[in-house]
Design a protein around this motif. Structure first.
Motif, PDB file in Angstrom:
ATOM      1  N   VAL A   2       3.956   8.374  -2.683  1.00 46.61           N
ATOM      2  CA  VAL A   2       4.239   8.703  -4.080  1.00 46.61           C
ATOM      3  C   VAL A   2       5.040   7.587  -4.732  1.00 46.61           C
ATOM      4  N   ASN A   3       4.479   6.974  -5.768  1.00 50.93           N
ATOM      5  CA  ASN A   3       5.256   6.064  -6.619  1.00 50.93           C
ATOM      6  C   ASN A   3       4.923   6.295  -8.091  1.00 50.93           C
ATOM      7  N   GLY A   4       4.709   7.566  -8.430  1.00 47.32           N
ATOM      8  CA  GLY A   4       4.413   7.913  -9.807  1.00 47.32           C
ATOM      9  C   GLY A   4       3.932   9.338  -9.930  1.00 47.32           C
ATOM     10  N   PRO A   5       3.626   9.778 -11.151  1.00 46.28           N
ATOM     11  CA  PRO A   5       3.282  11.191 -11.383  1.00 46.28           C
ATOM     12  C   PRO A   5       2.004  11.656 -10.713  1.00 46.28           C
ATOM     13  N   TYR A   6       1.048  10.760 -10.493  1.00 41.83           N
ATOM     14  CA  TYR A   6      -0.206  11.210  -9.890  1.00 41.83           C
ATOM     15  C   TYR A   6      -0.076  11.328  -8.378  1.00 41.83           C
ATOM     16  N   GLY A   7       0.800  10.544  -7.779  1.00 41.32           N
ATOM     17  CA  GLY A   7       1.163  10.774  -6.384  1.00 41.32           C
ATOM     18  C   GLY A   7       1.900  12.099  -6.231  1.00 41.32           C
ATOM     19  N   GLU A   8       2.783  12.395  -7.190  1.00 40.17           N
ATOM     20  CA  GLU A   8       3.475  13.693  -7.173  1.00 40.17           C
ATOM     21  C   GLU A   8       2.462  14.832  -7.275  1.00 40.17           C
ATOM     22  N   PRO A  30      -0.325  20.873   5.786  1.00 44.59           N
ATOM     23  CA  PRO A  30       0.739  20.156   6.506  1.00 44.59           C
ATOM     24  C   PRO A  30       0.863  18.726   5.996  1.00 44.59           C
ATOM     25  N   HIS A  31       2.063  18.339   5.566  1.00 43.03           N
ATOM     26  CA  HIS A  31       2.223  17.014   4.971  1.00 43.03           C
ATOM     27  C   HIS A  31       3.681  16.572   4.969  1.00 43.03           C
ATOM     28  N   TYR A  32       3.851  15.276   4.879  1.00 46.87           N
ATOM     29  CA  TYR A  32       5.120  14.639   4.568  1.00 46.87           C
ATOM     30  C   TYR A  32       4.954  13.919   3.234  1.00 46.87           C
ATOM     31  N   ILE A  33       6.087  13.595   2.595  1.00 44.12           N
ATOM     32  CA  ILE A  33       6.066  12.842   1.341  1.00 44.12           C
ATOM     33  C   ILE A  33       6.958  11.626   1.491  1.00 44.12           C
ATOM     34  N   LEU A  34       6.419  10.448   1.189  1.00 44.44           N
ATOM     35  CA  LEU A  34       7.214   9.217   1.176  1.00 44.44           C
ATOM     36  C   LEU A  34       7.235   8.698  -0.258  1.00 44.44           C
ATOM     37  N   ARG A  35       8.390   8.832  -0.914  1.00 49.72           N
ATOM     38  CA  ARG A  35       8.531   8.383  -2.300  1.00 49.72           C
ATOM     39  C   ARG A  35       9.109   6.975  -2.333  1.00 49.72           C
ATOM     40  N   ALA A  40       3.784  -1.632   2.029  1.00 54.18           N
ATOM     41  CA  ALA A  40       3.071  -1.297   3.263  1.00 54.18           C
ATOM     42  C   ALA A  40       3.992  -1.341   4.481  1.00 54.18           C
ATOM     43  N   ALA A  41       4.983  -2.226   4.467  1.00 50.60           N
ATOM     44  CA  ALA A  41       5.912  -2.311   5.598  1.00 50.60           C
ATOM     45  C   ALA A  41       6.737  -1.028   5.714  1.00 50.60           C
ATOM     46  N   GLU A  42       7.139  -0.474   4.572  1.00 49.15           N
ATOM     47  CA  GLU A  42       7.890   0.782   4.594  1.00 49.15           C
ATOM     48  C   GLU A  42       7.019   1.920   5.114  1.00 49.15           C
ATOM     49  N   VAL A  43       5.758   1.902   4.734  1.00 47.64           N
ATOM     50  CA  VAL A  43       4.832   2.924   5.227  1.00 47.64           C
ATOM     51  C   VAL A  43       4.665   2.792   6.740  1.00 47.64           C
ATOM     52  N   ALA A  44       4.561   1.549   7.228  1.00 43.98           N
ATOM     53  CA  ALA A  44       4.422   1.327   8.666  1.00 43.98           C
ATOM     54  C   ALA A  44       5.632   1.863   9.417  1.00 43.98           C
ATOM     55  N   ASP A  45       6.817   1.624   8.877  1.00 41.12           N
ATOM     56  CA  ASP A  45       8.039   2.134   9.518  1.00 41.12           C
ATOM     57  C   ASP A  45       8.034   3.652   9.571  1.00 41.12           C
ATOM     58  N   PRO A  56       4.789   9.988  14.631  1.00 43.86           N
ATOM     59  CA  PRO A  56       3.490   9.757  15.277  1.00 43.86           C
ATOM     60  C   PRO A  56       2.502  10.902  15.126  1.00 43.86           C
ATOM     61  N   ASP A  57       2.932  12.039  14.579  1.00 44.15           N
ATOM     62  CA  ASP A  57       2.021  13.167  14.408  1.00 44.15           C
ATOM     63  C   ASP A  57       1.147  13.051  13.167  1.00 44.15           C
ATOM     64  N   ILE A  58       1.427  12.073  12.310  1.00 43.07           N
ATOM     65  CA  ILE A  58       0.670  11.927  11.063  1.00 43.07           C
ATOM     66  C   ILE A  58      -0.767  11.508  11.364  1.00 43.07           C
ATOM     67  N   ALA A  59      -1.716  12.215  10.734  1.00 42.14           N
ATOM     68  CA  ALA A  59      -3.135  11.950  10.985  1.00 42.14           C
ATOM     69  C   ALA A  59      -3.856  11.369   9.782  1.00 42.14           C
ATOM     70  N   ALA A  60      -3.178  11.320   8.610  1.00 37.51           N
ATOM     71  CA  ALA A  60      -3.863  10.854   7.406  1.00 37.51           C
ATOM     72  C   ALA A  60      -2.860  10.338   6.386  1.00 37.51           C
ATOM     73  N   LEU A  61      -3.357   9.459   5.508  1.00 38.88           N
ATOM     74  CA  LEU A  61      -2.609   9.004   4.342  1.00 38.88           C
ATOM     75  C   LEU A  61      -3.344   9.482   3.091  1.00 38.88           C
ATOM     76  N   ALA A  62      -2.574   9.885   2.077  1.00 37.45           N
ATOM     77  CA  ALA A  62      -3.136  10.197   0.765  1.00 37.45           C
ATOM     78  C   ALA A  62      -2.381   9.374  -0.262  1.00 37.45           C
ATOM     79  N   LEU A  63      -3.097   8.652  -1.116  1.00 37.01           N
ATOM     80  CA  LEU A  63      -2.418   7.728  -2.017  1.00 37.01           C
ATOM     81  C   LEU A  63      -3.219   7.514  -3.287  1.00 37.01           C
ATOM     82  N   ILE A  64      -2.521   6.963  -4.291  1.00 35.34           N
ATOM     83  CA  ILE A  64      -3.123   6.609  -5.569  1.00 35.34           C
ATOM     84  C   ILE A  64      -3.475   5.120  -5.554  1.00 35.34           C
ATOM     85  N   HIS A  65      -4.681   4.794  -5.920  1.00 32.47           N
ATOM     86  CA  HIS A  65      -5.112   3.397  -5.975  1.00 32.47           C
ATOM     87  C   HIS A  65      -4.397   2.674  -7.123  1.00 32.47           C
TER      88      HIS A  65
END
Length: 369
Positions: free
Chosen positions: A84-90, A102-107, A116-121, A127-136
């Motif tokens: 999430v880095n804006g209203p459409y990610g929200e 089931p989800h986590y949120i990284l703002r 991308a480095a923050e996402v990698a961290d 390690p249980d995360i199976a997917a990413l959802a993001l705004i192009h």
């Protein structure tokens, strides 16, 4: 003179597209089945998605497509990480919350692309995360996120990626060759210059074919896909006229040169507006390198009590020009979109009109009390 829509969408449509809306087709006829199949093939051609993906159109706005994508295709048990880095990610996060997916949120900072480095961290510590959802492309401000880097990261981790590409599909490259890319959501009324009313999901065949219990009725992509595969028909009443108009709009898009030509058109408009408004002290909120020529957020050189973005928007309607206030409440700013059937004359009219309003305010401020 029609109103020129300098908004994130819907944008102005061409005369030919509006004429295509003037049709009556039975929803359960061979003509409708053929039109639907043709549209799906056209969208696949725009996407250049190859044989591993299927196009599943769905009734409604782009948000309907995103909701259908997430509720129908996300893993059933393992969590998704919503970036999430804006209203459409929200909005993506809200969909996951409403459906208890089931989800986590990284703002992250809404004035910068996702790091991308923050996402990698974050993935390394979850390690249980199976997917990413993001705004192009986050149209709330006008931030282009690093899709290619995030796909590469997901491929390394063996996780799926689900992308809301509403304002970028048909304009910016999407790596459908990436094994990590699972589905992309788009709509009829952005870069493709159609009318609003059709959402689009381009998803892998194998994911669409995965057996799973339904989470929703009308937004069930698997059921919609199976219906198209079985008899080519929509499950519920389709927006017939909008489909016909979108097919015409995509035909024009392809004949005019597709992604390359459309990007060049938008770039010319954006450069012209940015240069023109700079003469009045109006500049982009974020560096141009963070964005794309879809929308740009501009900062007014006045406090909101002198000239607010909302007041500017209202004033411009008298010039038959439409803009939107931005979604940044801390800054007196507005958004200008460059999509749709706009002309150089429209662009010049916009710059002149904003200049007249700003100059009028400056003259008022310079008058003695």
């Amino acid at each position: 003179m029609k109103t020129a829509l300098f908004t994130p969408g819907p944008g102005n449509t061409s005369d030919d597209v509006r004429a295509a809306l003037n049709c009556d087709i039975g929803t359960r006829t061979p003509q409708m089945t053929a039109l639907t199949q043709h549209l799906r093939q056209q969208i696949a051609e725009v996407a250049e998605c190859g044989e591993d993906f299927s196009v599943v159109p769905i009734q409604g706005s782009g948000t309907f497509a995103v909701e259908a994508m997430l509720t129908s295709l996300l893993p059933m048990q393992a969590p998704c990480l919503v970036l999430v880095n804006g209203p459409y990610g929200e909005r993506m996060a809200e969909i996951c919350q409403i459906y208890a997916l089931p989800h986590y949120i990284l703002r992250s900072d809404p004035l910068r692309p996702i790091n991308a480095a923050e996402v990698a961290d974050y993935l390394g510590s979850h390690p249980d995360i199976a997917a990413l959802a993001l705004i192009h492309f986050e149209t709330g401000i006008g931030i282009l996120n690093p899709l290619a880097a995030l796909l590469a990261l997901a491929q390394q981790r063996g996780i799926r990626v689900f992308v809301d590409s509403m304002s970028a599909f048909g304009l910016l490259p999407i790596e459908f060759t990436s094994p990590a890319l699972s589905a992309v959501a788009a709509s009829s009324n952005k870069v493709l210059h159609g009318a609003p009313g059709v959402g689009l999901v381009i998803a892998r065949h194998d994911i669409l074919a995965e057996p799973r219990p339904a989470r929703t009725l009308s937004l069930n992509l698997q059921a919609q896909y199976c219906g198209f595969q079985r008899d080519g028909m929509w499950r519920f009443t389709p927006p017939v006229q909008v489909i016909a108009a979108l097919s015409r709009a995509i035909g024009d898009y392809l004949r005019e040169g597709g992604q390359t030509a459309r990007l060049q058109r938008y770039q010319r408009r954006a450069s012209r507006v940015i240069a023109g408004l700079a003469e009045f002290g109006i500049r982009p909120l974020v560096p141009e390198s963070y964005g794309a020529p879809v929308i740009v957020t501009f900062v007014l050189p006045f406090a909101a009590d002198v000239l607010s973005a909302g007041t500017l928007s209202e004033r411009l309607l008298a010039y038959q020009l439409a803009i939107y206030p931005s979604q940044v409440s801390e800054v007196n700013s507005f958004r200008i979109g460059f999509i749709g059937e706009l002309t150089e004359n429209d662009v010049d009219r916009l710059v002149v009109a904003i200049g007249e309003v700003v100059s009028e305010i400056r003259e008022q401020l310079e008058q003695p009390a």
